[in-house]
Structure formats: C-alpha cells, structure tokens
Design a protein around this motif. Structure first.
Motif, short mmCIF file in Angstrom:
data_model
loop_
_atom_site.label_atom_id
_atom_site.label_comp_id
_atom_site.label_asym_id
_atom_site.label_seq_id
_atom_site.Cartn_x
_atom_site.Cartn_y
_atom_site.Cartn_z
N GLY A 93 6.68 13.83 -14.63
CA GLY A 93 5.52 12.97 -14.49
C GLY A 93 5.54 12.18 -13.20
N GLY A 94 6.71 11.68 -12.80
CA GLY A 94 6.81 10.97 -11.53
C GLY A 94 6.54 11.87 -10.34
N CYS A 95 7.07 13.10 -10.39
CA CYS A 95 6.84 14.05 -9.29
C CYS A 95 5.38 14.45 -9.19
CB CYS A 95 7.72 15.28 -9.49
SG CYS A 95 9.48 15.00 -9.22
N VAL A 96 4.75 14.70 -10.33
CA VAL A 96 3.33 15.05 -10.35
C VAL A 96 2.50 13.88 -9.82
CG1 VAL A 96 1.36 15.51 -11.88
CG2 VAL A 96 3.51 16.77 -12.19
N ASN A 97 2.84 12.68 -10.24
CA ASN A 97 2.09 11.49 -9.85
C ASN A 97 2.14 11.25 -8.34
OD1 ASN A 97 0.58 9.15 -10.67
ND2 ASN A 97 2.40 7.91 -10.24
N ALA A 98 3.27 11.58 -7.72
CA ALA A 98 3.46 11.30 -6.29
C ALA A 98 3.08 12.47 -5.39
CB ALA A 98 4.91 10.91 -6.03
N MET A 99 2.80 13.63 -5.97
CA MET A 99 2.68 14.86 -5.17
C MET A 99 1.57 14.77 -4.13
SD MET A 99 2.51 18.77 -6.54
CE MET A 99 4.02 18.54 -7.47
N HIS A 100 0.41 14.30 -4.50
CA HIS A 100 -0.71 14.23 -3.57
C HIS A 100 -0.38 13.32 -2.39
CE1 HIS A 100 -4.54 12.56 -2.03
NE2 HIS A 100 -5.03 13.78 -2.27
N PHE B 261 -1.03 9.68 2.65
CA PHE B 261 0.28 9.05 2.82
C PHE B 261 0.12 7.58 3.22
CE2 PHE B 261 4.22 8.38 5.38
CZ PHE B 261 5.17 8.73 4.44
N GLU B 262 -0.81 7.32 4.14
CA GLU B 262 -1.02 5.97 4.65
C GLU B 262 -1.61 5.05 3.57
OE1 GLU B 262 -2.67 3.96 8.74
OE2 GLU B 262 -3.68 5.77 8.01
N ALA B 263 -2.51 5.56 2.75
CA ALA B 263 -3.20 4.75 1.75
C ALA B 263 -2.40 4.58 0.46
CB ALA B 263 -4.56 5.36 1.44
N SER B 264 -1.30 5.29 0.34
CA SER B 264 -0.58 5.36 -0.93
C SER B 264 0.06 4.02 -1.31
CB SER B 264 0.51 6.43 -0.85
OG SER B 264 1.29 6.44 -2.02
N ASP B 265 0.00 3.71 -2.61
CA ASP B 265 0.80 2.60 -3.12
C ASP B 265 2.06 3.11 -3.82
OD1 ASP B 265 -0.30 3.72 -5.39
OD2 ASP B 265 -1.34 1.91 -6.06
N ILE B 266 2.25 4.41 -3.81
CA ILE B 266 3.45 5.03 -4.40
C ILE B 266 4.55 5.16 -3.36
CG2 ILE B 266 4.39 7.11 -5.50
CD1 ILE B 266 1.59 7.61 -6.65
N MET B 267 4.20 5.60 -2.15
CA MET B 267 5.22 5.90 -1.14
C MET B 267 6.06 4.68 -0.74
SD MET B 267 4.92 9.05 -1.11
CE MET B 267 6.35 9.23 -0.08
N PRO B 268 5.49 3.46 -0.66
CA PRO B 268 6.36 2.32 -0.31
C PRO B 268 7.43 2.02 -1.35
CG PRO B 268 4.06 1.80 0.13
CD PRO B 268 4.07 3.09 -0.63
N ARG B 269 7.26 2.51 -2.55
CA ARG B 269 8.29 2.35 -3.57
C ARG B 269 9.43 3.34 -3.37
NH1 ARG B 269 7.00 2.59 -10.03
NH2 ARG B 269 9.17 2.48 -10.77
N ILE B 270 9.16 4.41 -2.61
CA ILE B 270 10.14 5.48 -2.40
C ILE B 270 10.80 5.37 -1.03
CG2 ILE B 270 10.44 7.98 -2.23
CD1 ILE B 270 8.07 8.27 -4.17
N LEU B 271 9.99 5.14 0.00
CA LEU B 271 10.48 5.13 1.38
C LEU B 271 10.29 3.74 1.99
CD1 LEU B 271 8.90 8.49 2.65
CD2 LEU B 271 11.27 8.12 1.90
N PRO B 272 11.15 3.35 2.94
CA PRO B 272 11.00 2.06 3.60
C PRO B 272 9.69 1.97 4.38
CG PRO B 272 13.20 2.97 4.01
CD PRO B 272 12.38 4.06 3.38
N GLN B 273 9.11 0.78 4.43
CA GLN B 273 7.85 0.58 5.13
C GLN B 273 7.96 0.95 6.61
OE1 GLN B 273 4.85 -0.04 4.27
NE2 GLN B 273 4.79 -1.21 2.36
N GLU B 274 9.11 0.63 7.24
CA GLU B 274 9.25 0.95 8.66
C GLU B 274 9.23 2.45 8.88
OE1 GLU B 274 11.79 -0.18 12.65
OE2 GLU B 274 12.31 -1.13 10.74
N LEU B 275 9.87 3.20 8.01
CA LEU B 275 9.86 4.65 8.15
C LEU B 275 8.46 5.20 7.95
CD1 LEU B 275 12.57 7.09 6.93
CD2 LEU B 275 10.17 7.66 6.58
#
Length: 447
Positions: free
Chosen positions: A287-294, A402-416
């Motif tokens: 479920g987490g992988c599906v949720n973040a895939m887009h 990727f830029e608009a995501s609220d999921i990616m900052p939970r996974i990767l650092p904001q600077e990256l």
C-alpha cells in the motif's frame, strides 16, 4: 571490512587510488591520489565542493543552485564509507577505489548525498527493530558504438553479428563467454555478489541478479560499483555496456527491478504468513509503495530517455497496480517458499541511481507499514489491458509530480529533493537543444 591501511599494505602493487562519491545522477565524482598519500584520505578524509554532488548529466554546475555562487561554492568533507578499498580490474594499472560520502565540517551528514538518503531510511527501519533484505536485477545492453548506428557487438567466437533478441538463450551467453568470465572474476575481486546471468529480450541485452542481503547500503554500493565495473570492463573487450533505459526503438528497454523483504529482531520475515498470500504487513508495505508510485516516478525514470521505455505492452509497467505472480503489474509478489515471501518493484529503469531507488522504495514501504495503508485489490490478467491509474509518462509531468508531492519529503531530505529538481530542470532545458543521436550518445556512456 578490511582496515584500509591494512589493505594497502597487503596490496603494494597498487600505485594509485581513486576516491569517489556518488552524485545525484549516479556518477562517481572524486580524485586520483598516489597510493603513498592514501593514508591521508583514510585518516582525514578529503574535500570538494557540496556542488560536486549536484551536477547535471554533462558534469556541469547547476546554474541556479544555491550551492555554487550564492554560498561561495563551499567545501564538504568526504570520508571513507564502510566499504573500504576495492580493486578496479577494468583499468590497466593496478588501482583501487575508496568509496566516500559527504559530511558538513562538524560531522553532520550532508543531506544532498544520495547514500545518506538511503542511510536515513535504513535508520527509520532500525528504530522499529526492522531490517530490509534487498536484491537488484541489473539489466544492461552490450553495444557496438563504433559507428553512429548502435548495433550488437560482433561475436568474439564466430565473428558474426546476430541481430535478434534471444530470451534466455544459452547461445547468446556463450557468444560473450570470455567477457562474462572476466566479469564474474572481477565481481569476485570486488566482493560484488553477482549471481545468475541470463540473456534478455533486447538486442544484446542481458541481466545479472545480485544476491539478497540484509545490508541495504552495501547492496546499493554493489549496484553502483557493478555499473562502473561493467562499463569499464566492456571497453577493455572492445565494445560498450550501458544501463541506458531504451537504446533501441523497436526492442524492450532495461529495468532495475528491486526485490525486498523485511526481518524483525528475531530474524523472521514479517511478510511470511506460512502461505502464498503473505501477511497484513506485506499488504501495508505494498500500500505504501502504490501510494507513492506516482509522485516518485522521477526517481524511477530520471532521464529523458527513461520515458521511451515506459510504453504499454513493452515489459515496462505504466499502470499503478500490484498482483501475485504477474509480471505485467508494477508490483509483483513472487510465488515460492513462504519464508522467502517478498515484494518485487518493477517500475525503475536501468538508468537509475541505486541509492535513490532503494531509499524511495524502502521509504514508501515503511510509510505503508507505519500508516497501515491498505492497497487496492490485486489485479489478475494483463495489466496493460486494464483501466488503471497511470504513472507520469513524460519527464516534465514526473518532475511536477515530484515537486508537488507531500509524500516525498517524508522519504527523502528536502535539500536532496530541491537539488534533484534543479538538476532535472536544467537537463530538460539543454536536452531540447540536442538531436536524438546526441541524446543517445550522452546517455550511453553516463547512465
């Protein structure tokens, strides 16, 4: 790991070393050092600008990066990773590579370093008493690029050029037997756990699987080192090797599928319920992988050419789905022994940065476990023929998601995240100025 100083004493034939870190595009960035001065790097590290890990695919500074002129192009401190020295058997002179990663002056990890991004995700698992077990399938092409037309290399055995895809062909493997023998010997020297090799569906396309291991950082190191080794060794044999996603228009491209399970503190696979379906935790990880895939497609398809591979019915998933034992789905749960129950994530191309790939998939799965995310129902049948939500199928849409995501900052650092977007926007701008042939030429040797 053998102590680096001990390794150097035991290998006096090594006259020079390379020290290298991985940038956002997966490119090694570093220095050449005479071995008699290597102890200085081992003890004190070395220095180069933070901006060196945030270069574009041509190795150029990012024009609007705050890491360059705005900050005075400051240095970071680079220290050896746990790997220690590894030989570089694709070079003529005896040489060793010392992998390094970047820190701030006071010892804080630099969050723009992709290896640190993966380390952060692994530490999240550790806080739960969990350990991911991972393996990658490394697909690549052997290519004769001596003319402007890319071709399968001439067979060293027959002197002929066989222009056909040969899925699981022993003959295709035997054609390049000397190369593959040298490759496996080199993997042994570098302690890269290369397992089975097969021929694949593209022209001159092969796959080598890495063994499963419970050290995700080491597994990503292995993939990064394997890419360097394969490309360098192929040149010694008179042809090119490339992880480019799609060098040939009429044939399938190369992926980098990732398999993973998760162990608890007692060493039990938390995906294993003793049967074919797997546990509730398995479903939550899916479920987490599906949720973040887009939102994470830019990690799985980081280059313009990456999107040439993402074509329906061409062995690359475009629809967001999961399934049991179904290779048309984006996420597959393989059959087999329940003790080995695992997830196979099938979206990424061969041109990815392995550290960012692992960080993103493992981070998404842990989001699912932490939040108990329920996935949609597993599909059956041909995923390409079904009405499924789609991942972005062009570069700009992937950047926007990727830029608009609220999921990616939970996974990767904001600077990256910021640095990667600046890099990709610049590459997009300059790629439009190149002909298709020039685009292929830059990707062939880099990714």
């Amino acid at each position: 790991m053998t102590d680096p100083k001990t390794w150097l004493r035991k290998n006096p034939q090594v006259r020079t070393i390379r020290v290298a870190a991985c940038d956002l595009n997966g490119q090694p960035r570093g220095k050449r050092v005479p071995s008699r001065f290597a102890h200085k790097v081992v003890e004190d590290g070395t220095r180069f600008p933070f901006s060196a890990l945030n270069l574009d695919i041509w190795g150029e500074d990012i024009d609007d990066s705050p890491l360059v002129f705005e900050s005075g192009d400051r240095d970071g401190v680079l220290k050896p990773t746990e790997r220690g020295f590894v030989p570089m058997p694709w070079l003529e002179a005896p040489t060793a590579l010392l992998p390094i990663w970047m820190f701030h002056e006071g010892g804080k990890p630099y969050e723009g370093d992709p290896r640190h991004a993966l380390a952060q995700v692994v530490n999240r698992y550790k806080r739960h008493g969990l350990t991911p077990v991972v393996a990658l399938e490394m697909e690549f092409f052997l290519i004769d690029d001596s003319t402007r037309k890319l071709q399968v290399p001439v067979s060293p055995r027959s002197g002929k050029r066989r222009k056909a895809a040969e899925v699981l062909s022993i003959r295709a493997l035997d054609t390049f037997d000397i190369f593959f023998t040298d490759l496996y010997d080199a993997c042994e020297d570098m302690d890269i756990p290369a397992d089975t090799a097969i021929s694949e569906a593209g022209l001159g396309q092969f796959e080598i699987n890495m063994m499963h291991q419970d050290d995700a950082l080491r597994a990503a190191d292995d993939a990064w080192l394997f890419k360097m080794l394969l490309k360098g060794l192929a040149r010694r044999h008179g042809f090119a090797a490339s992880f480019m996603a799609k060098p040939y228009e009429d044939y399938a491209g190369s992926g980098m599928h990732m398999h993973f399970s998760v162990l608890d503190e007692e060493g039990n696979n938390i995906f294993d319920d003793g049967g074919p379906k797997g546990t509730e935790v398995l479903r939550h990880a899916i479920g987490g992988c599906v949720n973040a895939m887009h939102d994470s497609t830019l990690i799985f398809a980081p280059h313009l050419n990456s999107y040439e591979r993402l074509i329906p019915e061409n062995h690359a998933p475009c629809g967001i789905s999961w399934a049991y034992e179904n290779r048309t789905a984006a996420i597959r749960v393989p059959s087999g022994s329940p003790a080995a129950r695992r997830i196979e994530h099938r979206v990424a191309g061969g041109d990815v940065n392995p550290y960012l790939l692992m960080a993103t998939i493992l981070g998404a799965a842990l989001n699912g476990i932490e939040d108990e995310i329920e996935p949609p129902e597993p599909i059956t049948g041909n995923a390409y023929a079904q009405d499924l939500p789609l991942i972005p199928t062009d570069w700009e849409s992937a950047m926007d998601a990727f830029e608009a995501s609220d999921i990616m900052p939970r996974i990767l650092p904001q600077e990256l995240i910021r640095n990667l977007l600046l890099t990709k926007r610049q590459e997009q701008l300059y790629m439009t100025e190149l002909s298709p042939l020039e685009q292929v030429e830059i990707y062939l040797d880099t990714v």
